[in-house]
Scaffold this active site. Structure first.
Site, PDB file in Angstrom:
ATOM      1  N   ARG A   1       0.833  -1.195   0.000  1.00 34.62           N
ATOM      2  CA  ARG A   1       0.000   0.000   0.000  1.00 34.62           C
ATOM      3  C   ARG A   1       0.865   1.242   0.000  1.00 34.62           C
ATOM      4  O   ARG A   1       1.999   1.223   0.459  1.00 34.62           O
ATOM      5  CB  ARG A   1      -0.886   0.034   1.255  1.00 34.62           C
ATOM      6  CG  ARG A   1      -1.988  -0.997   1.289  1.00 34.62           C
ATOM      7  CD  ARG A   1      -3.109  -0.738   0.303  1.00 34.62           C
ATOM      8  NE  ARG A   1      -3.517   0.653   0.249  1.00 34.62           N
ATOM      9  CZ  ARG A   1      -4.494   1.197   0.955  1.00 34.62           C
ATOM     10  NH1 ARG A   1      -5.193   0.479   1.795  1.00 34.62           N
ATOM     11  NH2 ARG A   1      -4.794   2.467   0.814  1.00 34.62           N
TER      12      ARG A   1
ATOM     13  N   CYS B   1      -7.414   2.687 -12.424  1.00 39.50           N
ATOM     14  CA  CYS B   1      -7.654   3.907 -11.653  1.00 39.50           C
ATOM     15  C   CYS B   1      -9.121   3.943 -11.235  1.00 39.50           C
ATOM     16  O   CYS B   1     -10.000   3.560 -12.000  1.00 39.50           O
ATOM     17  CB  CYS B   1      -7.336   5.151 -12.482  1.00 39.50           C
ATOM     18  SG  CYS B   1      -5.603   5.309 -12.933  1.00 39.50           S
TER      19      CYS B   1
ATOM     20  N   GLU C   1     -11.963   7.240  -4.871  1.00 40.04           N
ATOM     21  CA  GLU C   1     -12.267   6.874  -3.480  1.00 40.04           C
ATOM     22  C   GLU C   1     -13.675   7.346  -3.126  1.00 40.04           C
ATOM     23  O   GLU C   1     -14.217   8.257  -3.760  1.00 40.04           O
ATOM     24  CB  GLU C   1     -11.278   7.564  -2.527  1.00 40.04           C
ATOM     25  CG  GLU C   1      -9.895   6.996  -2.553  1.00 40.04           C
ATOM     26  CD  GLU C   1      -9.750   5.699  -1.775  1.00 40.04           C
ATOM     27  OE1 GLU C   1     -10.543   5.436  -0.841  1.00 40.04           O
ATOM     28  OE2 GLU C   1      -8.833   4.939  -2.112  1.00 40.04           O
TER      29      GLU C   1
ATOM     30  N   ARG D   1      -1.601   6.916   7.928  1.00 42.13           N
ATOM     31  CA  ARG D   1      -1.099   5.727   8.609  1.00 42.13           C
ATOM     32  C   ARG D   1       0.126   6.068   9.448  1.00 42.13           C
ATOM     33  O   ARG D   1       1.240   5.699   9.116  1.00 42.13           O
ATOM     34  CB  ARG D   1      -0.746   4.639   7.583  1.00 42.13           C
ATOM     35  CG  ARG D   1      -1.918   4.012   6.859  1.00 42.13           C
ATOM     36  CD  ARG D   1      -2.898   3.289   7.786  1.00 42.13           C
ATOM     37  NE  ARG D   1      -2.298   2.263   8.595  1.00 42.13           N
ATOM     38  CZ  ARG D   1      -2.263   0.983   8.271  1.00 42.13           C
ATOM     39  NH1 ARG D   1      -2.780   0.551   7.145  1.00 42.13           N
ATOM     40  NH2 ARG D   1      -1.688   0.107   9.080  1.00 42.13           N
TER      41      ARG D   1
END
Length: 120
Positions: A7, A74, A77, A115
């Site tokens: 990721r 592609c 989101e 993250r």
């Protein structure tokens, strides 16, 4: 050889074609370098962008880096209210001998906030 997912994400300042290509190039190059990968190790890559990015497909940057025989996709989101804006994400499926714990996920620029537990 195992199949693993890597990721990564980055953030840009504006919905600008050159910024999308530059940031995606940087992100893909970092994923490849940190995981000691060649394009032959990559099975496929899914790129997503937040709904506020429409100036270019991130996959174009990967093609320019030599991902000619790698399937690329592609997508947009989900537009979650309050989510970090102008983010480009990727999930690369790779073949590797590395255990899952040794895969290096890459979060750059403002996307490190996504993250904090693994951002480098």
């Amino acid at each position: 050889m195992a199949v693993r997912a890597v990721r990564g994400a980055t953030q840009i300042d504006a919905d600008d074609r050159e910024q999308i290509l530059e940031a995606t190039t940087e992100l893909v190059a970092e994923v490849m370098e940190r995981n000691a990968l060649s394009t032959d190790d990559v099975i496929s890559v899914i790129f997503t962008v937040t709904p506020d990015l429409t100036a270019e497909f991130p996959a174009l940057a990967a093609r320019k880096l030599g991902f000619h025989e790698v399937p690329l996709l592609c997508a947009t989101e989900i537009g979650v209210p309050g989510a970090l804006p102008r983010v480009i994400r990727l999930m690369a499926h790779i073949e590797t001998d590395r255990p899952r714990s040794d895969v290096q996920h890459v979060y750059l620029r403002g996307a490190t906030a996504l993250r904090l537990d693994i951002a480098q």
